[in-house]
Design an enzyme around this catalytic site. Sequence first.
Site, PDB file in Angstrom:
ATOM      1  N   LYS A 171      21.702  43.255  46.454  1.00 17.82           N
ATOM      2  CA  LYS A 171      21.258  41.950  46.960  1.00 17.82           C
ATOM      3  C   LYS A 171      22.237  41.584  48.064  1.00 17.82           C
ATOM      4  CE  LYS A 171      20.681  37.174  45.278  1.00 17.82           C
ATOM      5  NZ  LYS A 171      20.809  36.346  44.056  1.00 17.82           N
ATOM      6  N   TRP A 172      21.741  41.565  49.299  1.00 14.55           N
ATOM      7  CA  TRP A 172      22.592  41.372  50.491  1.00 14.55           C
ATOM      8  C   TRP A 172      22.509  39.907  50.896  1.00 14.55           C
ATOM      9  CZ3 TRP A 172      24.939  45.391  53.622  1.00 14.55           C
ATOM     10  CH2 TRP A 172      25.515  44.928  54.810  1.00 14.55           C
ATOM     11  N   ASP A 173      23.577  39.156  50.603  1.00 11.55           N
ATOM     12  CA  ASP A 173      23.527  37.704  50.797  1.00 11.55           C
ATOM     13  C   ASP A 173      24.200  37.288  52.103  1.00 11.55           C
ATOM     14  OD1 ASP A 173      22.950  35.086  50.115  1.00 11.55           O
ATOM     15  OD2 ASP A 173      23.807  35.227  48.105  1.00 11.55           O
ATOM     16  N   ASP A 231      16.515  29.695  46.543  1.00 10.64           N
ATOM     17  CA  ASP A 231      17.384  29.386  45.406  1.00 10.64           C
ATOM     18  C   ASP A 231      16.733  28.367  44.479  1.00 10.64           C
ATOM     19  OD1 ASP A 231      19.471  31.085  45.797  1.00 10.64           O
ATOM     20  OD2 ASP A 231      20.759  29.640  46.809  1.00 10.64           O
ATOM     21  N   ARG A 235      30.826  26.451  52.500  1.00 12.37           N
ATOM     22  CA  ARG A 235      31.002  27.129  51.203  1.00 12.37           C
ATOM     23  C   ARG A 235      32.350  27.860  51.166  1.00 12.37           C
ATOM     24  NH1 ARG A 235      27.937  31.548  47.480  1.00 12.37           N
ATOM     25  NH2 ARG A 235      27.473  30.168  45.755  1.00 12.37           N
ATOM     26  N   TRP A 291      17.662  24.343  52.636  1.00 12.29           N
ATOM     27  CA  TRP A 291      18.055  25.091  51.450  1.00 12.29           C
ATOM     28  C   TRP A 291      17.209  24.624  50.248  1.00 12.29           C
ATOM     29  CZ3 TRP A 291      20.062  23.317  46.767  1.00 12.29           C
ATOM     30  CH2 TRP A 291      20.410  24.341  45.869  1.00 12.29           C
TER      31      TRP A 291
HETATM   32  C1  GLA Z   1      23.401  32.443  47.080  1.00  8.65           C
HETATM   33  C2  GLA Z   1      22.177  33.151  46.559  1.00  8.65           C
HETATM   34  C3  GLA Z   1      22.122  33.031  45.059  1.00  8.65           C
HETATM   35  C4  GLA Z   1      23.369  33.610  44.454  1.00  8.65           C
HETATM   36  C5  GLA Z   1      24.594  32.930  45.039  1.00  8.65           C
HETATM   37  C6  GLA Z   1      25.857  33.596  44.599  1.00  8.65           C
HETATM   38  O1  GLA Z   1      23.297  31.088  46.923  1.00  8.65           O
HETATM   39  O2  GLA Z   1      21.020  32.654  47.156  1.00  8.65           O
HETATM   40  O3  GLA Z   1      20.983  33.674  44.548  1.00  8.65           O
HETATM   41  O4  GLA Z   1      23.405  34.991  44.712  1.00  8.65           O
HETATM   42  O5  GLA Z   1      24.570  32.952  46.465  1.00  8.65           O
HETATM   43  O6  GLA Z   1      26.988  33.001  45.125  1.00  8.65           O
END
Ligand code: GLA
Length: 745
Positions: free
Chosen positions: A487-489, A559, A454, A210
């Site tokens: 934005k698909w997380d 990130d 998380r 990460w």
């Molecule tokens: C992840 C994404 C971030 C943000 C957070 C929101 O970590 O990579 O850019 O969107 O989630 O919880």
Amino acid sequence: MITVSRNSLGEPVFHLRAGGASYILSVFHGYLLHLYCGAAISDDDPEWLLVRVGHDSVVPRPASTPEGWFSLDIAPLEYPAYGTGDYRPSAVMLRSLGGSVTPGSAAAALRYVSHEIVRGKPVPEADRQPAVYASPDEADTLIVTAEDPADGVRVRLYYTVLRALPVFCRRAVIENSSPAPAELERAYSASLDFTGLSRPAELLHLWGTWGRERHIERTPLCHGTVSVSSRRGASSHHHNPFAALVEDTTTEDSGLAVGVSLIYSGNFEILCDTDPFGSIRLLAGIDPTDFRWRLEPGETFVTPEAVIAVSDEGLGKMSRAFHRLFREHLCRGEWRDRERPVLVNNWEATYFRFDSEKLLAIAKDAADCGIEMLVMDDGWFSERNDDRSSLGDWFVNEEKLPGGLAPLVERVNALGLRFGIWFEPEMISPKSKLFEAHPDWVLSTAGRERSIARSQYVLDLTRADVRDYIVDAVSSILSSANIEYVKWDFNRNLTEAASVSLPAERQGEIFHRYVLGLYDVLERITAAHPRLLLEGCSSGGGRYDPAMLYYSPQFWTSDDTDAMERLDIQLGTSMVYPPSSMSCHVSASPNHQTGRETSFVTRGHVAMGGAFGYELDLTKLTDAEKELIKKQIADYHRCCALINRGDFHRLILPGDRVNGKSCRAAAWMVVSEDKSEALVTFVVIRTSIHPVYFLRLRGLDPAALYEDGEGRAYRGDSLMRAGLNLTKNYRDGESVVIHLTRRDA
Ligand code: GLA
């Protein structure tokens, strides 16, 4: 182009030619042998490449083969099966559960049956996994069928050549040809046996974690196996589904590089096995650790696609082949070639603490600066005020956004901005209404504690009802307002991967079924909303892989938004992925992840390495910084086509050494296809007293005269051979961008 000739035994030899590369396979006593993969060669049947060494009692040979030297343990095999004398890692292993062979046995030896050559790129078995696409004018495909003469396994091997690119696409269709059920335990997409590499070989791959994704590493091959893999249920931050076999002398612009990229978002393995005779087997495909796929008689399994890019002019040419392939033959949809909007994302500006008024204040400043889209990140739904609840409950928190999304989006649109939104649809919080209603929708193993990450679990995407829920939930939000971007997380990996909806004999299918379920959901959502710009994300770049680019032409690279950290990350990412796919934002200084301070100018220069945007609280900026944003956006628009479609060259990597000394700098450039302009970026990571820098450029027209925008002009050959003199006293983190344009008179 694909040609077929006959060898001395009268058996077919296939020569696949594509963009200056050759790939040759041959039938030999019925076996399918791999003869060559590399820069183009003229001979159609380089049979002399077969290693005819004597062998001893520990090396078995097929009893029916007249050639005394021929052993499956030594021969370069095109798609090796397990258990009949080849002890190297095998590409396919199907365990028969009945029929005329001993039930439970897995041995097989594949023999050529037939072949066909078709124009274009057919989709095997109406398969719906992401794959390269090409028109009949752009590609040819060879399909070779081979089978085990005993009851067992039949394979159809697909090879597509894209005529203009040094690229070979491979996948296998594996069929249970026995009258009884069988279990597939290994099903790699491609196998490549290299014999007689002229120099010691290394494996180049992209490792990370990460906030530190896709760092380049080269490791010498050893006798035995070197491999990279993911068993996390996602392609992962830790290893990317890519590796290249290179010579120890291969550089950015010289030497052999054979890169393999797997179009897959799940568990994968790419391994290199070196045998005592110096031949190297590279396998790429689904990781077999927890993979088992049941096939009823006559049923087939289609592997994900592996793409092989070949260069004899170093890593740069290999990367450019991948870039073009992914940009023009993998990414799809409305936004594939379009200039993407410059966006501001509120994550690092507000985290979970925002409401409509705060977003509108950011949007107002964004509009004044020329930013084109506001993206509302995590925290807009249900009771989501931190990361401990509400995933799955996709309805608007009206305390934060009174009246719902429509009034907010209308006001943002009225400012001249598009609107985008964040989702994490594959997840569920134990503290959510969805979990109260459907505790069985979670991937988990009965009788075993669920691991948590998380504060969330992973939804069971192997289930159709779960997939329908996700599609409906996302679609109903998308149709509630003018939302033009998602934005698909995906913020955690799979554990205890089991499903209550599948019988015991199918639990080994979970990891692959999860990925197929994800593809199904993404396909349905993108088909229903064809104008949507989808950006992939997974705690940054934890699922940045070619399969995701099939749905989302851009991905949140990491990130870690620190400009200095991004140098390693973005240049590593560029090994395979085009700059147009890298989402890169200017964030606050001191940086939230590292605490490092970097100038606004450098942050802009680095973020312009890809799909450009901002990730900070615009309302807290000074007027001077806002003026800088206006300039950055104007610069970006001027060079956007060049950045997105130009030929990318890595010039200095942060770890490079010159004359035994660490450069502590990074540089790259993009050159337009017609070589009429180029954009060069140079960043000094750590300065020293009186540093001297000559930057040798690449990819220019040697005879052309290039102007640097400051009144100086240089010949292309001078810039490439002598270099650009960038010597001056730099501060740590200072950067320079030079836009070269060809003087055409
Ligand atoms: C992840 C994404 C971030 C943000 C957070 C929101 O970590 O990579 O850019 O969107 O989630 O919880």
